[in-house]
Design a protein around this motif. Structure first.
Motif, PDB file in Angstrom:
ATOM      1  N   GLY A   1      33.448 -15.001  69.307  1.00 56.50           N
ATOM      2  CA  GLY A   1      34.111 -14.045  70.001  1.00 56.50           C
ATOM      3  C   GLY A   1      32.780 -13.782  71.695  1.00 56.50           C
ATOM      4  O   GLY A   1      32.947 -12.482  72.419  1.00 56.50           O
ATOM      5  N   VAL A   2      31.643 -14.575  72.047  1.00 54.43           N
ATOM      6  CA  VAL A   2      31.134 -14.023  73.021  1.00 54.43           C
ATOM      7  C   VAL A   2      31.121 -14.921  74.175  1.00 54.43           C
ATOM      8  O   VAL A   2      30.600 -16.297  74.167  1.00 54.43           O
ATOM      9  CB  VAL A   2      29.264 -13.884  72.384  1.00 54.43           C
ATOM     10  N   SER A   3      31.409 -14.176  75.049  1.00 50.68           N
ATOM     11  CA  SER A   3      31.646 -15.462  76.644  1.00 50.68           C
ATOM     12  C   SER A   3      30.740 -14.466  77.315  1.00 50.68           C
ATOM     13  O   SER A   3      30.440 -15.035  78.666  1.00 50.68           O
ATOM     14  CB  SER A   3      33.249 -15.297  77.133  1.00 50.68           C
ATOM     15  N   THR A   4      30.533 -12.463  77.372  1.00 54.44           N
ATOM     16  CA  THR A   4      29.291 -12.441  78.101  1.00 54.44           C
ATOM     17  C   THR A   4      28.513 -11.544  77.488  1.00 54.44           C
ATOM     18  O   THR A   4      28.958 -11.306  76.301  1.00 54.44           O
ATOM     19  CB  THR A   4      30.054 -11.349  79.805  1.00 54.44           C
ATOM     20  N   VAL A   5      27.705 -11.272  78.414  1.00 60.15           N
ATOM     21  CA  VAL A   5      26.263 -10.164  77.424  1.00 60.15           C
ATOM     22  C   VAL A   5      27.689  -8.614  77.127  1.00 60.15           C
ATOM     23  O   VAL A   5      26.933  -8.408  76.050  1.00 60.15           O
ATOM     24  CB  VAL A   5      25.235  -9.826  78.563  1.00 60.15           C
ATOM     25  N   ALA A   6      28.412  -8.772  77.699  1.00 59.52           N
ATOM     26  CA  ALA A   6      29.189  -7.588  77.033  1.00 59.52           C
ATOM     27  C   ALA A   6      30.215  -7.509  75.783  1.00 59.52           C
ATOM     28  O   ALA A   6      30.351  -6.775  75.287  1.00 59.52           O
ATOM     29  CB  ALA A   6      30.358  -6.881  77.999  1.00 59.52           C
ATOM     30  N   ASP A   7      30.475  -8.655  74.750  1.00 59.27           N
ATOM     31  CA  ASP A   7      30.549  -8.749  73.527  1.00 59.27           C
ATOM     32  C   ASP A   7      29.847  -8.966  72.516  1.00 59.27           C
ATOM     33  O   ASP A   7      30.144  -9.315  72.080  1.00 59.27           O
ATOM     34  CB  ASP A   7      31.019 -10.521  74.386  1.00 59.27           C
ATOM     35  N   VAL A   8      27.847  -9.203  73.420  1.00 51.12           N
ATOM     36  CA  VAL A   8      27.358  -9.418  72.375  1.00 51.12           C
ATOM     37  C   VAL A   8      27.375  -8.472  70.653  1.00 51.12           C
ATOM     38  O   VAL A   8      27.697  -9.051  69.779  1.00 51.12           O
ATOM     39  CB  VAL A   8      25.910  -9.687  72.427  1.00 51.12           C
ATOM     40  N   GLU A   9      27.301  -6.895  71.415  1.00 53.11           N
ATOM     41  CA  GLU A   9      27.283  -6.323  70.305  1.00 53.11           C
ATOM     42  C   GLU A   9      28.452  -5.743  69.610  1.00 53.11           C
ATOM     43  O   GLU A   9      28.621  -5.620  68.463  1.00 53.11           O
ATOM     44  CB  GLU A   9      26.583  -4.574  70.460  1.00 53.11           C
ATOM     45  N   GLY A  10      30.070  -6.029  70.210  1.00 52.65           N
ATOM     46  CA  GLY A  10      31.254  -6.274  69.202  1.00 52.65           C
ATOM     47  C   GLY A  10      31.255  -7.568  68.400  1.00 52.65           C
ATOM     48  O   GLY A  10      30.917  -7.393  67.120  1.00 52.65           O
ATOM     49  N   ALA A  11      30.279  -9.022  68.853  1.00 51.09           N
ATOM     50  CA  ALA A  11      30.400  -9.644  67.795  1.00 51.09           C
ATOM     51  C   ALA A  11      29.040  -9.314  66.458  1.00 51.09           C
ATOM     52  O   ALA A  11      29.752 -10.442  65.603  1.00 51.09           O
ATOM     53  CB  ALA A  11      30.104 -11.285  68.744  1.00 51.09           C
ATOM     54  N   LEU A  12      27.798  -9.060  66.913  1.00 48.82           N
ATOM     55  CA  LEU A  12      27.314  -8.021  65.915  1.00 48.82           C
ATOM     56  C   LEU A  12      27.589  -7.518  64.603  1.00 48.82           C
ATOM     57  O   LEU A  12      26.735  -6.919  63.983  1.00 48.82           O
ATOM     58  CB  LEU A  12      26.050  -8.231  66.455  1.00 48.82           C
TER      59      LEU A  12
ATOM     60  N   MET B   1      14.274 -16.603  61.836  1.00 49.16           N
ATOM     61  CA  MET B   1      15.131 -16.360  63.098  1.00 49.16           C
ATOM     62  C   MET B   1      16.577 -17.410  63.527  1.00 49.16           C
ATOM     63  O   MET B   1      16.283 -18.471  62.043  1.00 49.16           O
ATOM     64  CB  MET B   1      14.527 -17.093  64.596  1.00 49.16           C
ATOM     65  N   VAL B   2      17.739 -17.259  63.207  1.00 52.76           N
ATOM     66  CA  VAL B   2      19.092 -17.482  62.633  1.00 52.76           C
ATOM     67  C   VAL B   2      19.920 -17.798  64.743  1.00 52.76           C
ATOM     68  O   VAL B   2      19.303 -17.846  65.010  1.00 52.76           O
ATOM     69  CB  VAL B   2      20.013 -16.311  62.237  1.00 52.76           C
ATOM     70  N   VAL B   3      19.778 -19.499  64.758  1.00 50.07           N
ATOM     71  CA  VAL B   3      19.946 -19.275  66.275  1.00 50.07           C
ATOM     72  C   VAL B   3      21.422 -20.013  65.958  1.00 50.07           C
ATOM     73  O   VAL B   3      21.851 -20.788  65.430  1.00 50.07           O
ATOM     74  CB  VAL B   3      19.360 -20.188  66.939  1.00 50.07           C
ATOM     75  N   ALA B   4      22.872 -20.200  66.159  1.00 52.49           N
ATOM     76  CA  ALA B   4      24.344 -19.899  66.712  1.00 52.49           C
ATOM     77  C   ALA B   4      24.155 -20.918  68.147  1.00 52.49           C
ATOM     78  O   ALA B   4      23.624 -19.824  69.424  1.00 52.49           O
ATOM     79  CB  ALA B   4      25.055 -19.109  66.513  1.00 52.49           C
ATOM     80  N   SER B   5      25.002 -22.012  68.459  1.00 55.91           N
ATOM     81  CA  SER B   5      24.949 -22.175  69.863  1.00 55.91           C
ATOM     82  C   SER B   5      26.170 -23.050  70.457  1.00 55.91           C
ATOM     83  O   SER B   5      26.739 -23.634  68.951  1.00 55.91           O
ATOM     84  CB  SER B   5      23.890 -23.524  70.015  1.00 55.91           C
ATOM     85  N   ALA B   6      26.749 -22.828  71.259  1.00 55.96           N
ATOM     86  CA  ALA B   6      28.228 -23.274  71.148  1.00 55.96           C
ATOM     87  C   ALA B   6      28.701 -23.237  73.239  1.00 55.96           C
ATOM     88  O   ALA B   6      28.448 -22.209  73.664  1.00 55.96           O
ATOM     89  CB  ALA B   6      29.497 -22.866  70.744  1.00 55.96           C
TER      90      ALA B   6
END
Length: 626
Positions: free
Chosen positions: A84-95, A55-60
């Motif tokens: 680059g992640v503010s909402t759940v809609a941003d997750v896939e783009g960030a990955l 598991m890799v975890v990032a927090s901010a």
């Protein structure tokens, strides 16, 4: 960077929303949990037991992003992506650009996001536990939390062959739901959740040469991800193109290889020749060859009960064989085993691509049809009727629902949405009614995976490969050697789906897409192979040697007790498999479900939940955080 680590067979996690949780849920979990990751609020978010490197975890800024499994993500990389992640809609783009086979989890100021892989090798399940939606990587964890038993309708479905979308891979437990591959759960503040698609198949427009370059890169990335400097890597080397390609890619990535080749008895079996040729051209390899006479027979050990998997496994027949090979690979220092599973499903589209081709380029479609007819002996009349068929997917499901008792008539492999599912003649009337109800519900609620027959069937067969890979690899890990199937990485599937189907599936060469991708790396002699061997002799011998055990199972059948099988018909099927209409596939399904039910009865608590490797020492709820 993550890899399948030792102890993976005990790995598990659940995801709980950022809200007050029922005390009973946490009390029940407390002695089972080895690791906890908390929401920014201080409440538990991820609970379970896993090796740290998985598991890799990032927090901010009140946001958390985690990747669990085999991935190219590092802590530093994920931390940068989280910006680059503010909402759940941003997750896939960030990955975008992260490759491997993994789960993605996010906690974003009260909202949650959970998804597995598009291939289905990593899955997500959900259930309502004491009024709270809980997600997990294993359906069996949720079944234990909710005291759920096996769902009789799913038992009936697992007797069918083959299972269509979306019934394949459904959770086996009452009240537990499997999130479809390619979809994510959005956990909303207040406890509501919704399912949203995060994956779409790429456009299928690349010519073979371009798609081959994409596939080569995807496979190279997938294999390199699993190679560690100085680490011995076990690998299957069947002699087929899939496992052979992985071995050459692993060698190029610097792996010290120990390969395993099974030598079946059938006259004219060519696997050993191609495997030996491959081994002779691989650098730094130790080649292990296992003649079938020196291995346990098929179905050996099936009388012994073990901790059940998520669902009935197709690997029952060769479980002891694989354990034997696992011990040999471990004795030579292997820390991971690569398998070519999924290659057949990924690199070759179903022949039903001819339907769409016929409407775009009739002359080319007829030429391909003639090639398949000559190669596979398709009858002219049946082929013409199949090619002229149309109809929606719901109509196809409803048609299948009304013909469950009819034996499947061999048809050309260009059948529209796929081969029609059937139930064995010894399935009970209740089983027929239950499976028909599942098909009816699917017809009312399901859209196909693609509007094109072949694209739908191709994606479905890829996801079936991912599902089976998850079971096989988990089974191998339970025996002490984690396994991995690079062909089931999402980036590999995307590369395959980008090709023009008629160039990847034509009848004049064997696996042309993979052959083009591996040109210059794998010796041409291996890429020109057109045959595929089998182990029918060993299969029937194993059935004969276990007739006494099968007779006992027939007389004490859990399938019969569950009401999905008729005792006399099941006994005839188990003791005279060669006389059954459905043959080996029906028997394999029956034995797999029967063994699974027996395992569940003996092991009601999942083995991975019994004792965590490192019991969690802190309270699950820290009152000071509130």
């Amino acid at each position: 960077m993550l890899s399948m680590a030792s102890g993976t067979s005990r790995s598990w996690f659940i995801v709980v929303p950022d809200q007050e949780l029922p005390p009973g849920l946490l009390t029940r979990l407390r002695p089972r949990v080895g690791r906890v990751v908390r929401h920014p609020s201080g409440r538990p978010w991820l609970l379970g037991d896993w090796a740290p490197e998985r598991m890799v975890v990032a927090s901010a800024g009140g946001r958390l992003l985690a990747v669990v499994g085999t991935s190219s993500a590092t802590t530093t990389d994920l931390q940068a992506r989280l910006k680059g992640v503010s909402t759940v809609a941003d997750v896939e783009g960030a990955l975008r650009g992260v490759h491997g086979s993994f789960h993605v989890l996010a906690s974003l100021k009260g909202s949650g996001y959970v998804r597995g892989s598009a291939s289905g090798a990593c899955r997500v399940h959900r259930a309502v536990v004491d009024g709270v939606t809980v997600c997990a990587d294993r359906a069996r964890t949720l079944a234990w939390l909710t005291d759920a038993g096996p769902d009789p309708a799913q038992l009936a479905a697992r007797l069918a062959s083959p299972l269509p979308h979306p019934l394949a891979g459904a959770a086996m437990w009452s009240g537990v739901e499997t999130v479809p591959p390619g979809h994510a759960l959005h956990l909303e503040p207040g406890g509501n959740c919704r399912t949203v698609a995060w994956w779409q198949a790429p456009e299928a427009g690349l010519p073979l040469a371009e798609a081959a370059l994409a596939l080569r890169k995807a496979l190279c990335d997938a294999v390199t991800l699993r190679v560690r400097p100085g680490q011995v890597l076990g690998a299957d080397l069947s002699g087929g193109m899939d496992s052979t390609s992985l071995c050459f890619l692993a060698a190029e990535a610097g792996a010290s290889l120990v390969t395993a080749t099974l030598h079946w008895e059938a006259l004219g079996n060519e696997d050993q020749h191609y495997a030996r040729y491959a081994a002779d051209h691989l650098p730094d390899v130790e080649s292990l060859v296992f003649p079938s006479a020196a291995l346990p027979p098929c179905f050996a050990g099936s009388e012994r009960r073990r901790d059940p998997q998520e669902e009935p496994s197709p690997a029952l027949r060769d479980r002891e064989i694989q354990q034997h090979i696992t011990r040999a690979l471990r004795a030579r220092g292997a820390a991971l085993r690569l398998t070519g599973h999924g290659g057949d499903h990924a690199v070759v589209p179903p022949a039903s691509y001819i339907h769409a081709l016929l409407r775009r380029d009739p002359a080319l479609a007829l030429r391909h049809t003639a090639g398949f007819r000559a190669q596979r002996r398709w009858p002219l009349g049946a082929t013409a009727r199949v090619l002229l068929r149309g109809g929606s997917y719901p109509h196809w499901l409803n048609t299948a629902r009304g013909r469950l008792r009819e034996a499947a008539v061999p048809l050309p492999a260009c059948e529209t949405w796929g081969p029609r599912p059937t139930l064995p003649q010894w399935a009970s009337t209740r089983a027929v009614d239950q499976f028909a109800a599942l098909l009816r519900s699917a017809a009312e609620q399901t859209v196909p995976l693609a509007t094109d027959f072949s694209r739908h069937a191709w994606i479905h067969q890829m996801r079936e490969a991912g599902r089976i890979a998850g079971l096989i690899n988990d089974d191998t890990a339970a025996d002490g050697l984690p396994a991995d199937s690079p062909f089931c990485d999402d980036t590999v599937l995307d590369a395959c789906l980008s090709v023009r189907s008629h160039e990847a599936g034509h009848p004049w060469s064997y696996k042309p897409l993979l052959a083009a991708a591996m040109a210059g790396l794998v010796p041409e002699h291996l890429l020109l192979r057109t045959t595929k061997d089998h182990c029918d002799i060993e299969w029937y011998r194993g059935i004969r040697e276990h007739r006494r055990q099968l007779a006992v199972w027939a007389g004490t059948s859990h399938l019969v007790a569950a009401g999905v099988a008729e005792e006399d018909g099941l006994r005839r099927a188990l003791l005279s498999p060669g006389l059954q209409t459905g043959g080996g596939a029906e028997l394999e399904n029956a034995l797999g479900v029967e063994a699974w039910l027996r395992d569940v009865a003996v092991h009601p608590v999942p083995g991975y939940l019994r004792t965590p490797r490192h019991p969690y020492q802190e309270p699950l709820i820290d009152s000071a955080a509130h």
